[in-house]
Design a protein around this motif. Structure first.
Motif, PDB file in Angstrom:
ATOM      1  N   HIS A 190      12.896 -19.563 -14.178  1.00  0.00           N
ATOM      2  CA  HIS A 190      11.603 -19.388 -14.839  1.00  0.00           C
ATOM      3  C   HIS A 190      11.421 -17.971 -15.367  1.00  0.00           C
ATOM      4  O   HIS A 190      10.494 -17.707 -16.138  1.00  0.00           O
ATOM      5  N   GLU A 241      17.717 -16.100 -17.536  1.00  0.00           N
ATOM      6  CA  GLU A 241      18.479 -16.944 -18.448  1.00  0.00           C
ATOM      7  C   GLU A 241      18.611 -18.353 -17.876  1.00  0.00           C
ATOM      8  O   GLU A 241      18.935 -18.520 -16.707  1.00  0.00           O
ATOM      9  N   VAL A 285      19.086 -19.512 -22.983  1.00  0.00           N
ATOM     10  CA  VAL A 285      17.978 -18.735 -23.535  1.00  0.00           C
ATOM     11  C   VAL A 285      17.343 -17.936 -22.407  1.00  0.00           C
ATOM     12  O   VAL A 285      17.543 -18.229 -21.228  1.00  0.00           O
ATOM     13  N   ALA A 289      13.981 -16.575 -20.474  1.00  0.00           N
ATOM     14  CA  ALA A 289      12.611 -17.022 -20.243  1.00  0.00           C
ATOM     15  C   ALA A 289      11.596 -15.984 -20.712  1.00  0.00           C
ATOM     16  O   ALA A 289      11.778 -14.780 -20.523  1.00  0.00           O
ATOM     17  N   GLU A 290      10.511 -16.467 -21.288  1.00  0.00           N
ATOM     18  CA  GLU A 290       9.462 -15.578 -21.786  1.00  0.00           C
ATOM     19  C   GLU A 290       8.798 -14.805 -20.645  1.00  0.00           C
ATOM     20  O   GLU A 290       8.383 -13.657 -20.823  1.00  0.00           O
ATOM     21  N   LYS A 291       8.703 -15.423 -19.465  1.00  0.00           N
ATOM     22  CA  LYS A 291       8.095 -14.716 -18.332  1.00  0.00           C
ATOM     23  C   LYS A 291       8.877 -13.449 -17.998  1.00  0.00           C
ATOM     24  O   LYS A 291       8.294 -12.411 -17.683  1.00  0.00           O
ATOM     25  N   LYS A 335      10.782 -11.725 -20.081  1.00  0.00           N
ATOM     26  CA  LYS A 335      10.594 -10.750 -21.155  1.00  0.00           C
ATOM     27  C   LYS A 335       9.279  -9.987 -20.979  1.00  0.00           C
ATOM     28  O   LYS A 335       9.228  -8.761 -21.138  1.00  0.00           O
ATOM     29  N   LYS A 336       8.227 -10.710 -20.643  1.00  0.00           N
ATOM     30  CA  LYS A 336       6.925 -10.061 -20.457  1.00  0.00           C
ATOM     31  C   LYS A 336       6.957  -9.100 -19.273  1.00  0.00           C
ATOM     32  O   LYS A 336       6.345  -8.031 -19.303  1.00  0.00           O
ATOM     33  N   GLN A 342       8.689  -5.989 -20.411  1.00  0.00           N
ATOM     34  CA  GLN A 342       7.864  -5.201 -21.326  1.00  0.00           C
ATOM     35  C   GLN A 342       6.971  -4.236 -20.553  1.00  0.00           C
ATOM     36  O   GLN A 342       6.651  -3.149 -21.024  1.00  0.00           O
ATOM     37  N   ASP A 380      16.407  -6.061 -27.975  1.00  0.00           N
ATOM     38  CA  ASP A 380      16.799  -7.443 -28.278  1.00  0.00           C
ATOM     39  C   ASP A 380      18.166  -7.773 -27.697  1.00  0.00           C
ATOM     40  O   ASP A 380      18.457  -8.930 -27.385  1.00  0.00           O
ATOM     41  N   TYR A 389      18.509  -9.767 -24.468  1.00  0.00           N
ATOM     42  CA  TYR A 389      18.221 -11.199 -24.450  1.00  0.00           C
ATOM     43  C   TYR A 389      19.165 -12.007 -25.335  1.00  0.00           C
ATOM     44  O   TYR A 389      18.938 -13.185 -25.578  1.00  0.00           O
TER      45      TYR A 389
END
Length: 304
Positions: free
Chosen positions: A220, A223, A239, A241-243, A245-246, A249, A289, A292
């Motif tokens: 979650h 990758e 891919v 996970a957006e969680k 990435k956030k 950040q 980038d 990811y």
């Protein structure tokens, strides 16, 4: 004159050094040629694997009878007293699985009886190796606070809480533990951790810099694979996970979210000290980038 006991002590105190292991092999050549040969073979295989010269399995374990003999002083502490719960690395016992209360009471002795740097804690069990239950018939509490208070944790390279009920608050307690100064890897396989615990581990001053973690929940945040894009499921795409990435950040690079840092827990120390991992310094901002971009994966002969 250096005795075999002196060499054993050196191996336990400086487990990353192969030289006393090879000298130990010379000393036991006459009395146990099988062990001497096994030590030399596994040191050679490990060096070749780490140097990229070979992909031969470096975690080959000894036959049960031999392993039980070489780890005999440790078996009284491991789960079921079985050599199945002892993992050998470069010819010597390096990892064990045991009851948390046993570690709390005997940790100092255990670390003198072998070059142990990897410990997996089981759920508390009784004399018949059955899980201990509370008065409601549920699994008894895992004594996490007691374990995290053991000063010997500072000597471990990896720790496992596999199939335990450390609970959602457990992640925060582990993240706040100041003794995990040497630890590079945590294993939470089959252990439920919710998002709050994962975030706490990422925010932890020590856990956020670790190189590896394992858990069903990790997909979650890091990758994960998408497959079955046709009826035959012949394509696999990875891919990020957006969680995750956030999270990066806000906190910067978190090594254990990236498979590029993945290594066997028994090799992580070597790769870390030789500068091969992490690929990016923990806490680095802003996110790139490149972090990811997951290399294409060949699956059933096709590349995604």
């Amino acid at each position: 004159m250096t005795t075999i006991d002196d060499l054993w002590k050196q191996i336990c105190e400086i487990p990353d050094d192969d030289e006393p292991r090879l000298r130990f092999a010379d000393e036991v050549e006459a009395s146990d040629p099988v062990w001497a040969s096994y030590i030399r073979m596994m040191i050679r295989r490990t060096a070749e694997f780490r140097g990229g010269e070979s992909f031969v399995d470096t975690e080959q374990q000894p036959h049960l009878e031999s392993g039980a003999r070489w780890a005999r002083n440790l078996l009284q502490f491991v789960q079921r007293g079985s050599v199945d719960n002892v993992h050998f690395d470069r010819g010597f016992p390096a990892g064990i699985r045991l009851h948390p209360a046993v570690f709390c009471e005997y940790a100092d002795l255990i670390l003198r009886l072998g070059p142990i740097r990897h410990v997996d804690f089981s759920h508390p069990y009784d004399d018949d190796d059955r899980p201990v239950l509370d008065e409601h018939g549920h699994l008894a509490r895992f004594p996490l606070e007691e374990v995290l208070a053991c000063p010997q944790l500072a000597r471990l390279d990896s720790i496992g809480f596999i199939h335990t009920n450390v609970g959602n608050t457990g992640g925060a307690l582990i993240a706040a533990c100041p003794l995990l100064t040497r630890c590079l890897y945590l294993d939470f396989f089959y252990t439920d951790l919710y998002d709050e615990s994962v975030i706490a581990l990422a925010e932890g001053p020590l856990t956020g810099k670790m190189l590896g973690m394992r858990g069903d929940w990790l997909d979650h945040f890091s990758e994960y694979s998408e497959e079955g894009l046709d009826d035959l499921g012949e394509y696999k795409k990875y891919v990020f996970a957006e969680k995750g990435k956030k999270l990066e950040q806000r906190l910067g690079y978190i090594p254990w979210l990236h498979w590029a840092n993945a290594r066997s827990r028994y090799d992580l120390r070597w790769y870390f000290e030789h500068g091969h991992t992490p690929k990016v310094k923990p806490g680095t901002l802003p996110p790139s980038d490149d972090w990811y971009t997951v290399p294409p994966t060949r699956y059933r002969g096709r590349e995604w």
